[in-house]
Enzyme design. Structure first.
Site, PDB file in Angstrom:
ATOM      1  N   GLU A  96       9.534   9.426 -11.839  1.00 54.40           N
ATOM      2  CA  GLU A  96       9.020   8.060 -11.769  1.00 54.40           C
ATOM      3  C   GLU A  96       8.678   7.566 -13.170  1.00 54.40           C
ATOM      4  OE1 GLU A  96       7.984   4.536 -11.328  1.00 54.40           O
ATOM      5  OE2 GLU A  96       8.604   5.526  -9.457  1.00 54.40           O
ATOM      6  N   GLY A 113       6.322   3.027  -6.236  1.00 58.38           N
ATOM      7  CA  GLY A 113       7.292   1.977  -6.498  1.00 58.38           C
ATOM      8  C   GLY A 113       6.743   0.570  -6.326  1.00 58.38           C
ATOM      9  N   GLY A 124      14.273   8.499 -15.810  1.00 62.09           N
ATOM     10  CA  GLY A 124      15.308   9.483 -15.503  1.00 62.09           C
ATOM     11  C   GLY A 124      16.682   8.912 -15.783  1.00 62.09           C
ATOM     12  N   GLY A 154      11.904 -21.146  -3.772  1.00 56.75           N
ATOM     13  CA  GLY A 154      12.427 -20.186  -2.805  1.00 56.75           C
ATOM     14  C   GLY A 154      11.582 -20.122  -1.554  1.00 56.75           C
ATOM     15  N   GLU A 166      13.209 -25.312  -1.726  1.00 54.85           N
ATOM     16  CA  GLU A 166      14.209 -24.381  -1.183  1.00 54.85           C
ATOM     17  C   GLU A 166      15.605 -24.994  -1.219  1.00 54.85           C
ATOM     18  OE1 GLU A 166      16.643 -21.799   0.437  1.00 54.85           O
ATOM     19  OE2 GLU A 166      14.574 -21.222  -0.049  1.00 54.85           O
ATOM     20  N   HIS A 218      -3.049  -6.468  30.323  1.00 48.36           N
ATOM     21  CA  HIS A 218      -3.583  -7.839  30.302  1.00 48.36           C
ATOM     22  C   HIS A 218      -5.057  -7.794  29.909  1.00 48.36           C
ATOM     23  CE1 HIS A 218      -4.352 -11.985  31.497  1.00 48.36           C
ATOM     24  NE2 HIS A 218      -5.429 -11.544  32.148  1.00 48.36           N
TER      25      HIS A 218
END
Length: 466
Positions: free
Chosen positions: A33, A40, A116, A180, A203, A444
């Site tokens: 990492e 991440g 890496g 967006g 958009e 319910h």
């Protein structure tokens, strides 16, 4: 030189889950990492922090708008301590990433911090505080994605920002312009609208969340407009300019008329791109497509037989849970097992309030594919549970095959539908019919009753409560 059965490059949900499953299956595993914390994008600057801010801002909105309806009176003015809100978000992230550290230790996975890069197909150079090289019999690339932009936009990370910066602002914007109308822009736009910012969503397409069912788009637009979000659909952005603390966006509408928007922040949320920077994939001979994705076969294997790739860096939806499934898939493939992923049953969720969730085919897709289908829809406002909580916006829609009654798609807008969608995934995994769901007992009062009612509507148009 350390040798491993498997090396995983990237520690997001796909990478760390792949590493855990490999270790569980008896493989000596390493994970690499580049950042100092594992997890991440999702855990550090994506899924987890955005949900923390969504929840905090939701509590604030409830306090100022809805508590009184419930007989709760707060003396004095309710105020936002934005600094504390951001600090809480950071604490949630910290706790979650430390959980990944624990899982790595528990499963005896070696963690390397640094970038890496392939030296060749079986050797990976790690550049960090300490430079070293490891040998891996197999490698899983899980390097994820980064926010995309438009060629003419300069992201300065101060006023013209991506989702990463939007999660750590030091002030509440006066007017945030979101370029967006997808998942990320809507979620973060709603956070800041709740906190008092004016929010405008620009958009390019003629509707928001354009990849989901059109009925969901229509419903979410209606609800967010009521919440005060302004939408400018079918608008093509052509320029973004910053002058001191002011950002001006220029766009053209569907009539080719030029329109300008001015705010103090511009959130650029036009999607994400696969991230392979620094990987030196060419040293291993790995093919990368014109879209920047790593090319893989149906086994998620690259053109180099001992190297696999998963998650956002390969084709398909950029979703954490999709990456996790792929991580497990590759680990089990390496162990000689026969795993399977049904990509049609990977659910999609928007964590606005009301939430939006979807799995399977949309109505538009079924029409395009000329599939004969039945549609059953049930409004959340007809549920006792929805009226009790005050969350009456939304619906559940079930699409089933006209001949066999097999469920082909389920689309929801409403309270807690991010959790409800798993019922639909389970039903579709076992190829249930709409009648199968209709005959199942649902507790319910619950939001889940809307699923049963929609199934009754799809079976032969006989919902009980509408």
């Amino acid at each position: 030189m350390s040798k491993y059965d498997v090396a995983v490059i990237g520690s997001g949900p796909g990478g760390y889950v792949a590493a855990i499953r490999c270790a569980q299956l008896g493989m000596k595993t390493a994970i690499i990492e580049k950042y100092n914390t594992l997890g991440g994008t999702c855990l550090n600057v994506g899924c987890i922090p955005s949900k923390a801010l969504l929840d905090s801002s939701h509590h604030y909105e409830d306090a100022i708008k809805h508590f009184e309806d419930h007989g709760i009176e707060i003396p004095g003015e309710v105020k936002v301590n934005f600094k504390k809100m951001i600090e809480r978000k950071a604490a949630v992230v910290d706790q979650t990433t430390k959980g990944i550290d624990f899982l790595m230790n528990k499963n005896k996975i070696d963690v390397f911090t640094g970038i890496g890069a392939f030296k060749d197909a079986t050797h990976i150079e790690i550049s960090g505080d300490k430079n070293e090289t490891i040998e891996a019999k197999n490698t899983i690339i899980a390097t994820g994605s980064k926010p995309s932009s438009l060629p003419f936009i300069e992201i300065d990370k101060e006023r013209v920002i991506t989702s990463t910066e939007a999660l750590s602002l030091t002030e509440i914007p006066k007017h945030m312009i979101v370029i967006g109308g997808g998942v990320i822009g809507l979620e973060l736009g709603q956070v800041y609208r709740r906190l008092g910012a004016e929010v405008s969503v620009v958009e390019y397409m003629d509707r928001i969340i354009p990849t989901m069912d059109a009925a969901q788009s229509k419903e979410l637009t209606k609800v967010m407009k009521k919440q005060g979000v302004k939408f400018y659909l079918s608008h093509k952005v052509s320029a973004v300019e910053r002058k001191k603390n002011e950002v001006t966006i220029t766009a053209t509408d569907k009539k080719d008329k030029e329109v300008t928007f001015t705010g103090d922040y511009c959130l650029v949320s036009v999607g994400r791109r696969p991230y392979t920077d620094g990987l030196k994939a060419d040293n291993a001979g790995i093919k990368i497509t014109e879209r920047g994705q790593i090319e893989v076969n149906e086994h998620l294997q690259t053109n180099i037989s001992n190297i696999y790739a998963i998650g956002d860096v390969v084709k398909g939806a950029m979703l954490a849970h999709k990456a996790e499934e792929e991580g497990v898939f590759v680990a089990e493939t390496l162990a000689g097992q026969k795993p399977h992923i049904n990509y049609n049953l990977i659910p999609g969720v928007v964590y606005t309030w009301p939430e939006v969730a979807s799995v399977g085919k949309t109505e538009e897709q079924l029409k395009d594919e000329k599939v004969e289908y039945k549609s059953g829809q049930f409004p959340m406002r007809a549920l006792g549970r929805s009226r009790a909580s005050g969350d009456t916006d939304g619906f559940v829609k079930i699409l089933s095959d006209a001949k066999t009654d097999e469920v082909l798609g389920v689309h929801m807008v409403g309270a807690r539908v991010a959790d409800l969608i798993s019922e639909a995934v389970t039903a579709m995994e076992f190829r249930a019919s709409a009648e199968d769901i209709a005959r199942m007992s649902h507790a319910h009062p619950t939001y889940a009753e809307a699923v049963k009612e929609a199934a009754l509507a799809a079976t032969d148009n006989r919902p009980l409560h509408a």
